[in-house]
Each structure stands twice: as C-alpha cells, then as structure tokens.
Design a protein around this motif. Structure first.
Motif, PDB file in Angstrom:
ATOM      1  N   VAL A  31      27.461  57.171  35.171  1.00  0.00           N
ATOM      2  CA  VAL A  31      27.044  55.837  34.739  1.00  0.00           C
ATOM      3  C   VAL A  31      28.279  55.057  34.316  1.00  0.00           C
ATOM      4  O   VAL A  31      29.168  55.608  33.665  1.00  0.00           O
ATOM      5  N   GLU A  32      28.327  53.790  34.692  1.00  0.00           N
ATOM      6  CA  GLU A  32      29.431  52.934  34.266  1.00  0.00           C
ATOM      7  C   GLU A  32      28.875  51.636  33.686  1.00  0.00           C
ATOM      8  O   GLU A  32      28.050  50.964  34.321  1.00  0.00           O
ATOM      9  N   VAL A  33      29.329  51.320  32.480  1.00  0.00           N
ATOM     10  CA  VAL A  33      28.999  50.035  31.850  1.00  0.00           C
ATOM     11  C   VAL A  33      30.292  49.246  31.733  1.00  0.00           C
ATOM     12  O   VAL A  33      31.266  49.722  31.143  1.00  0.00           O
ATOM     13  N   ALA A  34      30.316  48.065  32.316  1.00  0.00           N
ATOM     14  CA  ALA A  34      31.516  47.223  32.292  1.00  0.00           C
ATOM     15  C   ALA A  34      31.192  45.903  31.600  1.00  0.00           C
ATOM     16  O   ALA A  34      30.117  45.331  31.801  1.00  0.00           O
ATOM     17  N   THR A  35      32.135  45.438  30.796  1.00  0.00           N
ATOM     18  CA  THR A  35      31.970  44.178  30.076  1.00  0.00           C
ATOM     19  C   THR A  35      33.151  43.268  30.387  1.00  0.00           C
ATOM     20  O   THR A  35      34.311  43.671  30.236  1.00  0.00           O
ATOM     21  N   THR A  37      35.208  39.685  29.637  1.00  0.00           N
ATOM     22  CA  THR A  37      35.410  38.765  28.510  1.00  0.00           C
ATOM     23  C   THR A  37      36.333  37.615  28.913  1.00  0.00           C
ATOM     24  O   THR A  37      37.046  37.695  29.918  1.00  0.00           O
ATOM     25  N   LYS A  38      36.318  36.574  28.134  1.00  0.00           N
ATOM     26  CA  LYS A  38      37.199  35.421  28.302  1.00  0.00           C
ATOM     27  C   LYS A  38      37.981  35.215  27.009  1.00  0.00           C
ATOM     28  O   LYS A  38      37.398  34.985  25.939  1.00  0.00           O
ATOM     29  N   GLU A  39      39.300  35.346  27.089  1.00  0.00           N
ATOM     30  CA  GLU A  39      40.128  35.091  25.921  1.00  0.00           C
ATOM     31  C   GLU A  39      40.240  33.589  25.662  1.00  0.00           C
ATOM     32  O   GLU A  39      40.354  32.792  26.600  1.00  0.00           O
ATOM     33  N   ARG A  57      27.925  41.523  31.282  1.00  0.00           N
ATOM     34  CA  ARG A  57      27.975  42.976  31.234  1.00  0.00           C
ATOM     35  C   ARG A  57      27.205  43.526  32.427  1.00  0.00           C
ATOM     36  O   ARG A  57      26.176  42.964  32.824  1.00  0.00           O
ATOM     37  N   THR A  58      27.706  44.595  33.010  1.00  0.00           N
ATOM     38  CA  THR A  58      27.043  45.226  34.150  1.00  0.00           C
ATOM     39  C   THR A  58      26.841  46.702  33.862  1.00  0.00           C
ATOM     40  O   THR A  58      27.579  47.320  33.086  1.00  0.00           O
ATOM     41  N   VAL A  59      25.828  47.284  34.496  1.00  0.00           N
ATOM     42  CA  VAL A  59      25.593  48.721  34.411  1.00  0.00           C
ATOM     43  C   VAL A  59      25.279  49.235  35.807  1.00  0.00           C
ATOM     44  O   VAL A  59      24.583  48.573  36.590  1.00  0.00           O
ATOM     45  N   SER A  60      25.826  50.384  36.126  1.00  0.00           N
ATOM     46  CA  SER A  60      25.582  50.990  37.435  1.00  0.00           C
ATOM     47  C   SER A  60      25.499  52.496  37.280  1.00  0.00           C
ATOM     48  O   SER A  60      26.032  53.074  36.323  1.00  0.00           O
ATOM     49  N   ASP A 262      14.265  39.506  31.546  1.00  0.00           N
ATOM     50  CA  ASP A 262      14.221  38.091  31.168  1.00  0.00           C
ATOM     51  C   ASP A 262      14.728  37.858  29.751  1.00  0.00           C
ATOM     52  O   ASP A 262      15.222  36.776  29.427  1.00  0.00           O
ATOM     53  N   ASN A 263      14.623  38.882  28.901  1.00  0.00           N
ATOM     54  CA  ASN A 263      15.107  38.741  27.525  1.00  0.00           C
ATOM     55  C   ASN A 263      16.571  39.143  27.377  1.00  0.00           C
ATOM     56  O   ASN A 263      17.100  39.191  26.268  1.00  0.00           O
ATOM     57  N   GLY A 264      17.226  39.459  28.497  1.00  0.00           N
ATOM     58  CA  GLY A 264      18.632  39.814  28.481  1.00  0.00           C
ATOM     59  C   GLY A 264      18.910  41.297  28.361  1.00  0.00           C
ATOM     60  O   GLY A 264      20.058  41.729  28.513  1.00  0.00           O
ATOM     61  N   GLN A 265      17.875  42.100  28.086  1.00  0.00           N
ATOM     62  CA  GLN A 265      18.099  43.540  27.932  1.00  0.00           C
ATOM     63  C   GLN A 265      18.513  44.155  29.258  1.00  0.00           C
ATOM     64  O   GLN A 265      17.910  43.891  30.310  1.00  0.00           O
ATOM     65  N   LEU A 266      19.540  45.007  29.214  1.00  0.00           N
ATOM     66  CA  LEU A 266      20.106  45.597  30.424  1.00  0.00           C
ATOM     67  C   LEU A 266      19.788  47.080  30.547  1.00  0.00           C
ATOM     68  O   LEU A 266      19.401  47.545  31.617  1.00  0.00           O
ATOM     69  N   PHE A 267      19.979  47.820  29.468  1.00  0.00           N
ATOM     70  CA  PHE A 267      19.676  49.256  29.499  1.00  0.00           C
ATOM     71  C   PHE A 267      19.389  49.738  28.085  1.00  0.00           C
ATOM     72  O   PHE A 267      19.636  49.026  27.104  1.00  0.00           O
ATOM     73  N   SER A 268      18.856  50.951  27.980  1.00  0.00           N
ATOM     74  CA  SER A 268      18.575  51.584  26.694  1.00  0.00           C
ATOM     75  C   SER A 268      19.069  53.019  26.725  1.00  0.00           C
ATOM     76  O   SER A 268      19.070  53.654  27.778  1.00  0.00           O
TER      77      SER A 268
END
Length: 276
Positions: A31-35, A37-39, A57-60, A262-268
């Motif tokens: 599993v990979e979770v990537a985030t 960002t913008k400085e 954020r992405t999850v795969s 729809d509420n923004g939740q990606l994974f648990s």
C-alpha cells in the motif's frame, strides 16, 4: 502510552474486493499513501517557505493475485465479460426480531460459527447488540476463512455465495438458536458445473473507473477486522503480467487506486464499525 512488543506485527493479508476474497497472492501486497503539498513563499524570504498547504492525497494498493481465475480476471479488468454455462450457488442467513444470544450457532457446510459472551475460538463471535451487527460479524467470519465461500451483508441479511461454480457449492446452512424465530436460513442452491467458460476483454476506452469502484479491504490473516486497511472506493485499470514458464507463477497484477468519498474520506485503518 507504554511501548509493547505486541504492537509489532508481521504477516500476510487476505484481499476482499466488494466483499469477495480474491484468494492467494504472490510477492506481498503493498500500500502506498502519497501526499502532495504546496510551499508558501514570499519575495522577502527568498526560497525559504513560510508555510505549506496540502494539495491532495492519493492511496494505492498493489495486489499480485496468484489465483489467476476467470472470476478474478473479470473483477480486476474493466471492460471484461465472463461467459460460462456454470453458476455459483448462494443462500442466506437472516437475523430478525432480536440479536443472537450466547450459544446461538450458524453451521455452513459443516463449519460452526457461534455467538459467545466470551469468544475464544477462531469461529466464535461476540454476542452483538443489534441484528445488523450480527450480520456484519457473521459476514466477517465467513470471509476470514476465505476458502470455499464468501459473504456480504445488507442490514440483517447475510448472502453466502460459493467461490466456485458447480454443484459442490450446493450445501446446507443450518441454525441452532435459543429462539429459533430470531434466525432463518436458506441452503445454498443454484450451483451448476461449468463445462466451458471464457472472458472477453474490450479495449476499455472511455470506461469510467469511478463508476466501477468498490470497497477494497486488506485484512491481515488471523484477524477479524480490527486491523483492516480499507479503501472505501477503489478500482484498477486491469493488467496481466505473467510468463508461461515452468519455474514462475502466473500473476494478475491488480494495481488498485483509491477515490475519495463525497465527504473527502479516502481510506480507514482499523475496525470500520467503530463509532465515537
């Protein structure tokens, strides 16, 4: 919180897609979770950031499926269609009126699943407070076994399906209950042996993966949901990566990608039935 060696965990996982166990894997599930960002910078500070904002954020999950069955191919290959003269058996368990009590038991193909006040065995479940919780617990136990049957729950009704097509799936589901009316069962029926089958695969152009997305659960072997990694909406474009060699297994390379609810939740991570 004090450190504990019990928090150090190893082991493989079972992979459930839309409640169906996809079987053995080869090479490990990753599993990979990537985030991203913008400085935030200003001229006066040069290239030194004065802040940073999360942009996304992405999850795969990379799932190398060792069971290269036609059913698994259809599950991971959008634009595919299974054509077969066989059929899988299915049956139901329905919890009604009141939740099970200590000692209530469901028997599927000779395997007992028992509700207990103090569960200790692999196929024992804690006495639930609601009929929906009973259905969810039974579903989790059947799927954790992951051998011949899969289960899915809608409210208080558990639908049990044979993993494979054929008459071998036509088995009994029985109950032993203090109040028999609280639980009803129907035997698995409808299983028909397949004499031939094929999967037809199109080029997949313009298929909307989001519309095909389903829940992907990675459940460490030997657990009952407390350590689940759940991607609530996941799908993969489909890939085959195997060689016909005597010393290498054929593998379906299922690269699942998560999409936000729809509420923004990606994974648990953990027991998805936990509430505040």
């Amino acid at each position: 919180m004090a450190s504990s060696t019990e928090n150090v965990k190893l082991g493989v996982c079972n992979v459930l897609f839309d409640g169906v166990d996809l079987g053995f894997t080869k090479g490990g599930v990753e599993v990979e979770v990537a985030t991203s960002t913008k400085e935030i910078t200003v001229d006066q500070m040069g290239e030194t950031p004065i802040g940073e904002v999360i942009m996304g954020r992405t999850v795969s999950a990379n799932v190398p499926l060792a069971e290269t069955t036609l059913d698994n191919l259809v599950a991971i290959m959008p634009g595919s269609e299974l054509i077969s003269d066989g059929a899988k058996a299915s049956g139901t368990v329905t919890f009604s009126t009141a939740a099970p009590v200590d000692g209530d038991k469901i028997t599927l193909a000779g395997v007992d699943y028992t509700f207990k006040t103090a569960p200790v065995g692999n196929n024992e479940m804690a006495v639930p407070s609601t009929i929906a919780a009973a259905a969810a617990a039974l579903t989790a136990k059947i799927n954790a076994n992951g051998v011949n049957f899969t289960a899915s729950a809608v409210g208080p009704v558990v639908t049990v399906r044979a993993k494979n097509r054929g008459v071998d799936g036509n088995v009994a589901i029985t109950k032993t209950a203090a109040t028999p009316a609280n639980i009803t069962t129907t035997n698995l029926t409808g299983g028909v042996d397949a004499t031939k089958a094929q999967v037809k695969v199109t080029n997949g152009v313009n298929i909307n993966l989001l519309k095909l997305a389903k829940t992907l659960v990675l459940r460490p072997k030997g657990t009952n949901g407390e350590d689940d990694f759940t991607i609530h909406r996941a799908m993969c474009p489909g890939a085959l990566n195997f060689a016909y060699q005597f010393d290498n297994e054929r593998v379906f390379s299922a690269a699942f990608k998560g999409y936000a609810l729809d509420n923004g939740q990606l994974f648990s991570l953990g027991d998805v039935t936990a509430t505040a």
